[in-house]
Structures are given as C-alpha cells and as structure tokens.
Design an enzyme around this catalytic site. Structure first.
Site, PDB file in Angstrom:
ATOM      1  N   LYS A 169     -15.851  15.033   0.143  1.00  0.00           N
ATOM      2  CA  LYS A 169     -17.302  14.804   0.157  1.00  0.00           C
ATOM      3  C   LYS A 169     -17.864  15.536   1.359  1.00  0.00           C
ATOM      4  O   LYS A 169     -17.208  15.606   2.403  1.00  0.00           O
ATOM      5  CB  LYS A 169     -17.598  13.307   0.330  1.00  0.00           C
ATOM      6  CG  LYS A 169     -17.617  12.530  -0.955  1.00  0.00           C
ATOM      7  CD  LYS A 169     -17.964  11.080  -0.700  1.00  0.00           C
ATOM      8  CE  LYS A 169     -17.798  10.344  -2.020  1.00  0.00           C
ATOM      9  NZ  LYS A 169     -18.559   9.217  -2.198  1.00  0.00           N
ATOM     10  N   GLY A 170     -19.049  16.060   1.229  1.00  0.00           N
ATOM     11  CA  GLY A 170     -19.648  16.755   2.373  1.00  0.00           C
ATOM     12  C   GLY A 170     -21.121  16.961   2.145  1.00  0.00           C
ATOM     13  O   GLY A 170     -21.700  16.393   1.218  1.00  0.00           O
TER      14      GLY A 170
ATOM     15  N   TYR B 283     -22.454  19.495   1.004  1.00  0.00           N
ATOM     16  CA  TYR B 283     -22.642  20.280  -0.230  1.00  0.00           C
ATOM     17  C   TYR B 283     -22.706  19.383  -1.472  1.00  0.00           C
ATOM     18  O   TYR B 283     -23.310  19.711  -2.473  1.00  0.00           O
ATOM     19  CB  TYR B 283     -21.471  21.263  -0.393  1.00  0.00           C
ATOM     20  CG  TYR B 283     -20.126  20.579  -0.339  1.00  0.00           C
ATOM     21  CD1 TYR B 283     -19.563  20.002  -1.473  1.00  0.00           C
ATOM     22  CD2 TYR B 283     -19.431  20.447   0.862  1.00  0.00           C
ATOM     23  CE1 TYR B 283     -18.349  19.320  -1.416  1.00  0.00           C
ATOM     24  CE2 TYR B 283     -18.220  19.773   0.932  1.00  0.00           C
ATOM     25  CZ  TYR B 283     -17.689  19.218  -0.200  1.00  0.00           C
ATOM     26  OH  TYR B 283     -16.498  18.536  -0.139  1.00  0.00           O
TER      27      TYR B 283
ATOM     28  N   GLU C 271     -19.809  16.834  -3.746  1.00  0.00           N
ATOM     29  CA  GLU C 271     -18.473  16.230  -3.876  1.00  0.00           C
ATOM     30  C   GLU C 271     -17.496  17.204  -4.512  1.00  0.00           C
ATOM     31  O   GLU C 271     -17.892  18.069  -5.297  1.00  0.00           O
ATOM     32  CB  GLU C 271     -18.544  15.007  -4.785  1.00  0.00           C
ATOM     33  CG  GLU C 271     -19.228  13.825  -4.169  1.00  0.00           C
ATOM     34  CD  GLU C 271     -19.391  12.657  -5.143  1.00  0.00           C
ATOM     35  OE1 GLU C 271     -19.781  11.583  -4.692  1.00  0.00           O
ATOM     36  OE2 GLU C 271     -19.136  12.840  -6.356  1.00  0.00           O
ATOM     37  N   VAL C 272     -16.215  17.028  -4.192  1.00  0.00           N
ATOM     38  CA  VAL C 272     -15.167  17.751  -4.905  1.00  0.00           C
ATOM     39  C   VAL C 272     -14.302  16.718  -5.627  1.00  0.00           C
ATOM     40  O   VAL C 272     -13.917  15.699  -5.038  1.00  0.00           O
ATOM     41  CB  VAL C 272     -14.303  18.618  -3.963  1.00  0.00           C
ATOM     42  CG1 VAL C 272     -13.173  19.273  -4.726  1.00  0.00           C
ATOM     43  CG2 VAL C 272     -15.142  19.689  -3.283  1.00  0.00           C
TER      44      VAL C 272
ATOM     45  N   LYS D 228     -16.245  21.176  -8.108  1.00  0.00           N
ATOM     46  CA  LYS D 228     -17.184  20.977  -7.004  1.00  0.00           C
ATOM     47  C   LYS D 228     -18.542  20.670  -7.631  1.00  0.00           C
ATOM     48  O   LYS D 228     -19.049  21.459  -8.424  1.00  0.00           O
ATOM     49  CB  LYS D 228     -17.247  22.244  -6.162  1.00  0.00           C
ATOM     50  CG  LYS D 228     -17.980  22.105  -4.860  1.00  0.00           C
ATOM     51  CD  LYS D 228     -17.729  23.356  -4.037  1.00  0.00           C
ATOM     52  CE  LYS D 228     -18.504  23.402  -2.765  1.00  0.00           C
ATOM     53  NZ  LYS D 228     -18.221  24.642  -2.041  1.00  0.00           N
TER      54      LYS D 228
ATOM     55  N   ASP E 257     -18.670  31.668   6.174  1.00  0.00           N
ATOM     56  CA  ASP E 257     -18.394  30.258   6.526  1.00  0.00           C
ATOM     57  C   ASP E 257     -16.879  30.018   6.558  1.00  0.00           C
ATOM     58  O   ASP E 257     -16.382  29.038   5.995  1.00  0.00           O
ATOM     59  CB  ASP E 257     -19.081  29.315   5.538  1.00  0.00           C
ATOM     60  CG  ASP E 257     -19.223  27.894   6.113  1.00  0.00           C
ATOM     61  OD1 ASP E 257     -18.986  27.718   7.331  1.00  0.00           O
ATOM     62  OD2 ASP E 257     -19.561  26.968   5.355  1.00  0.00           O
TER      63      ASP E 257
HETATM   64  C1  C9U Z   1     -13.479  19.573   0.350  1.00  0.00           C
HETATM   65  C2  C9U Z   1     -13.184  21.010   0.439  1.00  0.00           C
HETATM   66  N1  C9U Z   1     -12.753  21.548  -0.847  1.00  0.00           N
HETATM   67  C3  C9U Z   1     -11.551  21.372  -1.409  1.00  0.00           C
HETATM   68  C4  C9U Z   1     -11.547  22.061  -2.618  1.00  0.00           C
HETATM   69  C5  C9U Z   1     -12.810  22.614  -2.685  1.00  0.00           C
HETATM   70  N2  C9U Z   1     -13.530  22.292  -1.610  1.00  0.00           N
HETATM   71  C6  C9U Z   1     -13.398  23.408  -3.752  1.00  0.00           C
HETATM   72  C7  C9U Z   1     -14.100  24.530  -3.412  1.00  0.00           C
HETATM   73  N3  C9U Z   1     -14.683  25.262  -4.350  1.00  0.00           N
HETATM   74  C8  C9U Z   1     -14.602  24.901  -5.634  1.00  0.00           C
HETATM   75  C9  C9U Z   1     -13.912  23.786  -6.022  1.00  0.00           C
HETATM   76  C10 C9U Z   1     -13.306  23.021  -5.062  1.00  0.00           C
HETATM   77  C11 C9U Z   1     -10.385  22.145  -3.487  1.00  0.00           C
HETATM   78  N4  C9U Z   1      -9.446  21.214  -3.299  1.00  0.00           N
HETATM   79  C12 C9U Z   1      -8.300  21.260  -3.988  1.00  0.00           C
HETATM   80  N5  C9U Z   1      -7.330  20.333  -3.798  1.00  0.00           N
HETATM   81  C13 C9U Z   1      -7.329  19.216  -2.964  1.00  0.00           C
HETATM   82  C14 C9U Z   1      -6.300  18.298  -3.116  1.00  0.00           C
HETATM   83  C15 C9U Z   1      -6.223  17.154  -2.331  1.00  0.00           C
HETATM   84  C16 C9U Z   1      -7.204  16.906  -1.371  1.00  0.00           C
HETATM   85  C17 C9U Z   1      -8.223  17.827  -1.201  1.00  0.00           C
HETATM   86  C18 C9U Z   1      -8.285  18.977  -1.989  1.00  0.00           C
HETATM   87  N6  C9U Z   1      -7.131  15.725  -0.567  1.00  0.00           N
HETATM   88  C19 C9U Z   1      -8.103  15.530   0.475  1.00  0.00           C
HETATM   89  C20 C9U Z   1      -7.657  14.499   1.496  1.00  0.00           C
HETATM   90  N7  C9U Z   1      -7.208  13.320   0.851  1.00  0.00           N
HETATM   91  C21 C9U Z   1      -6.144  13.541  -0.084  1.00  0.00           C
HETATM   92  C22 C9U Z   1      -6.529  14.558  -1.144  1.00  0.00           C
HETATM   93  N8  C9U Z   1      -8.049  22.218  -4.875  1.00  0.00           N
HETATM   94  C23 C9U Z   1      -8.964  23.174  -5.095  1.00  0.00           C
HETATM   95  C24 C9U Z   1     -10.184  23.154  -4.395  1.00  0.00           C
END
Ligand code: C9U
Length: 463
Positions: free
Chosen positions: A168-169, A171, A173-174, A187, A288
């Site tokens: 979450k941020g 921007y 949520e993801v 996202k 960024d």
């Molecule tokens: C929050 C930042 N972010 C992560 C992802 C993206 N942003 C994103 C960016 N552009 C398009 C789509 C997505 C992202 N994250 C993942 N995987 C992921 C797996 C586990 C976590 C976070 C991200 N954890 C966070 C902390 N807690 C446990 C799980 N894959 C692709 C994009």
C-alpha cells in the site's frame, strides 16, 4: 400406468398406456422380442386394451393421448430442437469471435504507435484455451507493446481474482491476484494518480520493454464501478517482493550482492539506451529509482518497476517526452540538482544522471546487508540518521545540497575487496556534480570487473 397381474401359468401380464419415456422401446409392431420374452400387442382406439384383464383406466388417458408418437412429440422433439439451436449458437459465436480477433489484430497493427488506453475497442470475455504465458509469448506480434493483445487486456479486471494485498502506498494498492490459474501482481491506482497509470501504460504499450531486468507487463485496464473509475496495471508476480522487503529480511553473501547489483544496472542500462530500428525503443529515464521500486526474482536477480514518472527521448526528433504528471520522485532519493532546482530539463542526459544518483543510494543499502568477515549492518534507508521519516523537500535539500552529506560508508567495508570496489562505484554515482557521475554502462563494466575478480578469488580459495 400399466396394471401388472399374474395369470394361472405364472406369467406376468401387463396392460396400460405408454405414458413415459421408459415405455418407448415397446414399439408397436414388435410382437416378440427374442431373448427377452416380451410380447407386445398394441391397439389404438379408446378402451381397446380393456378386454383381457380388469383394469381401471385413469381419466384423461382414454383417448390414445399417450401414444408413442405423442411421447416423441412431447419429449424428444423439443430436446432435439434445443440441442440443435444451442449448437448453432456456439458455432456462430465462435465464427464471430474469430472474425473480430482478425479485424482487431489488423486494426492494432495499423495503429501500433498510438497510445491505446482511450480507444473503445471490442470486448471478448474469454482468451480461449491458451494459458497466460502462451498468450503473452505469442503477443509479441500483436503490436501492443510489451503486454498481452489489447483485446485481452481490456477484460483483465473482470477475469482476475484478487487474493491478498501485498503493498500500500501513496499510489494506491498492490495485490497478488490469479488470472487463468497463474499468479499476477495487480497495481490498483488511486484515481487521483491517473497520470501515473496513463504514463506507465503508455510506456509499456508503445515501447517494447521486455527485458529480464524490467518488470514484465501483462496489461492495463480502466473499468467503471458505479461512479468510481478503477485503474489497473497487471504484471508478473515475484514472490520474494521488493528489494526493500528482501534487504529488511535477509543478509547477503558476495554472490548475492553482485547478482543484485549487476541485474539492477542491467535493467537501468536497457532503459537508458536508445535502440534504433523497427524493434527499437527510445531512451527512457526512470526518475523514481529506489529499493521499493526494484523487485527480487526467485533466482536472486532484480527487475525494475514503476514507470509512472518516466521520460522518453529519441535522438531523431531530439524531443524529450515528459508527461504532465504533478507527481515528483521520492524525496529521500532526490539528487542535489533536483533539490536545488538546478537540473537542466532540456537535456535528456540530466535525467539519466538523476537515476544514477539514486542508484548509488540503492547500492549503498544493498552493501550494508552483505556479510564480510562475519559482520553485517542492519537495514536502514539512506539518510535515516539525518532526516525524519517521510522527510520534506527542505529536510533533504539541507542535508544533500547545503551540507553535501552522503550516507556513511562503514569501516568494515575497507577490509573486504568486493565492498571496497562497491564503495568506489557508489561514490562515483552519488557525486555532487552530475557530470562527474558514472554512466549506466560504466557502472555495469566496473561491476563486471568486480564480479570477475570475486569469482577468481573464490576459485583461488577453493583450489
Ligand atoms: C509495493 C511495491 N510494489 C511491489 C510490486 C509492485 N509494486 C508493482 C509494480 N508495478 C506493477 C505491479 C506491481 C510487485 N510485487 C510483487 N511481489 C511481491 C510479493 C510479496 C510482497 C510484495 C511484493 N510482500 C510485501 C511484504 N509483505 C509480504 C509480501 N510482484 C510484482 C510486483
């Protein structure tokens, strides 16, 4: 409705009217069925079967209403008609779907350069029997930049099951979601940040950004739910999360450090480089770069994400394509020239230098988590010791421009050849003077040299 009686010979005898489908095999005209010992005698006039046995004929069945022909008419014919109509509808739908796909592909090929997210294209509800990866791999010829064919992108939001929030941020949520049995990252942008969604969609859609160190893009979708507009960006999912998450949770050995550093610079070099020709791409600056915008793959290499602020440049026109997004980069990672508002925005190279400054800070975060001689530093974001959480523009300006302060390089690094080499690269990345900073290509070459020396040292130790 038959009455069954036993006669003097012990033979079962039945009579009555054909009243349900089970009786259909008893067709009139078959007088003796061999092997089954069934004898059927049919008659067709009212009460004609009332001669041999006493039988109470239920009212309404006395006029031959339930004859074989009648049963076929009531039950079989409607079923056959329904099956035939359904088959015809399926056939027509398939034909129409295939024709629309062909028309659509031709239209997309004819307008591959136009940003596509405002066009109201045809909609389909299924992507056939193909798996996500098959469609994705085949889509290279669809003319839709890096993602799935546009027709399929347009239905993504309807077909994805959102499983859990993973980020979450500001921007939005993801989410981790599932599409056609595969995990995807979704996202979901706040509608106030539509400019970032539009920019990211445009960059991914008009530019072939497929690269092993750039977050893989499936598609982008804008849907209306009541009065609310939902903006989705669907990408590959990386279960290890962001580099920020990874560094918080794990320490690194030299190989892991070099893998992270080399793959990240590889992604940045691909972005920064203009590729000429039909399969080419403009030069792109990210604007960024930070550890939260870098994701860690299962093999330990990294991919760069979030192109909501990116700028593009082509030498041919000399134009700098910058969106009118009010968003700015993350203050903690802002370079001195951005903070003192001295950056020359009319020269594309200035944007590359800003990325390299931020990369220097990321490499510092990574090196702190690398174990040397049994020692390691805890994870901290850059400038954690001199600015508060969520620092203001002025907080950062004072530290970075006025005091010209940079994150401290721990003493322990000097007794480790990899960390010593890294600290030299880092200093040359975050230099006060942008013109003195390394280029992405120079960083990559220096890191490759460091990697070679490290593997040679490792081999020398082993043999
Ligand atoms: C929050 C930042 N972010 C992560 C992802 C993206 N942003 C994103 C960016 N552009 C398009 C789509 C997505 C992202 N994250 C993942 N995987 C992921 C797996 C586990 C976590 C976070 C991200 N954890 C966070 C902390 N807690 C446990 C799980 N894959 C692709 C994009």
């Amino acid at each position: 409705m038959a009455q069954i009686l036993m006669d003097n010979d012990g033979v079962l005898k039945a009579r009555g009217c054909i009243s349900n489908l089970d009786h259909i095999p008893m067709l009139c005209g078959i007088s003796d069925v061999p092997g089954k010992q069934i004898k059927i005698e049919c008659c067709q006039t009212s009460f004609c079967n009332n001669a041999t046995f006493p039988f109470i004929i239920p009212s309404g069945m006395t006029d031959g209403n339930y004859g074989t022909g009648r049963v076929i008419l009531i039950y079989v014919v409607p079923i056959l008609v329904v099956v035939a109509v359904a088959g015809l509808v399926v056939l027509l739908l398939r034909r129409s779907y295939n024709r629309r796909i062909r028309q659509y592909a031709a239209a997309v090929a004819a307008s591959a350069i136009t940003p596509n997210y405002y066009r109201d294209e045809l909609r389909v509800t299924a992507a056939g029997d193909s798996t996500l990866r098959e469609i994705f791999n085949d889509s290279i010829t669809s003319g839709s930049g890096s993602g799935l064919p546009l027709l399929i992108q347009r239905t993504l939001a309807k077909q994805i099951w959102l499983a859990e929030v993973i980020g979450k941020g500001r921007y939005g949520e993801v989410w981790c979601g599932v599409w056609q049995g595969e995990k995807v990252a979704v996202k979901i942008f706040f509608s106030r940040d539509e400019a970032s969604w539009a920019r990211e969609t445009e960059i991914y859609s008009t530019v072939l950004l497929r690269h092993e160190n750039i977050l893989g893009f499936y598609g982008s979708d804008m849907t209306s739910r009541g009065s609310c507009t939902q903006l989705w960006l669907v990408t590959h999912y990386h279960p290890r999360g962001s580099l920020y998450d990874h560094l918080n949770a794990h320490t690194l050995d030299h190989t892991e450090l070099i893998t992270i550093a080399l793959s990240t610079i590889n992604g940045l070099l691909h972005l920064h480089t203009e590729i000429f020709g039909t399969q080419g791409k403009p030069a792109i600056a990210h604007r960024d770069i930070k550890s939260k915008n870098i994701l860690v793959k299962l093999n330990g290499a990294c991919v760069i994400a979030d192109f909501g602020l990116a700028v593009m440049h082509t030498q041919k026109t000399g134009e700098i394509n910058i969106s009118n997004n009010p968003r700015v980069g993350t203050k903690r990672y802002m370079s001195p020239e951005v903070l003192n508002e001295m950056m020359n925005m009319s020269v594309f190279e200035s944007f590359r230098k800003v990325d390299i400054y931020a990369l220097g800070l990321v490499l510092w975060e990574v090196c702190r988590r690398c174990v040397s001689n049994g020692l390691v530093d805890e994870y901290t974001p850059p400038f954690h010791d001199v600015v508060p959480n969520d620092p203001s523009f002025d907080d950062m300006k004072k530290v970075v421009c006025v005091d010209q302060y940079r994150p401290m390089i721990p003493n322990r690094w000097t007794s480790d050849p990899v960390l010593t080499g890294m600290s030299k690269i880092i200093r040359e990345c975050w230099h006060q003077n942008p013109n003195v900073r390394l280029t992405a290509l120079r960083v990559k070459k220096s890191l490759m040299k460091l990697a070679q020396e490290e593997s040679k040292n490792k081999l020398d130790l082993e043999y």
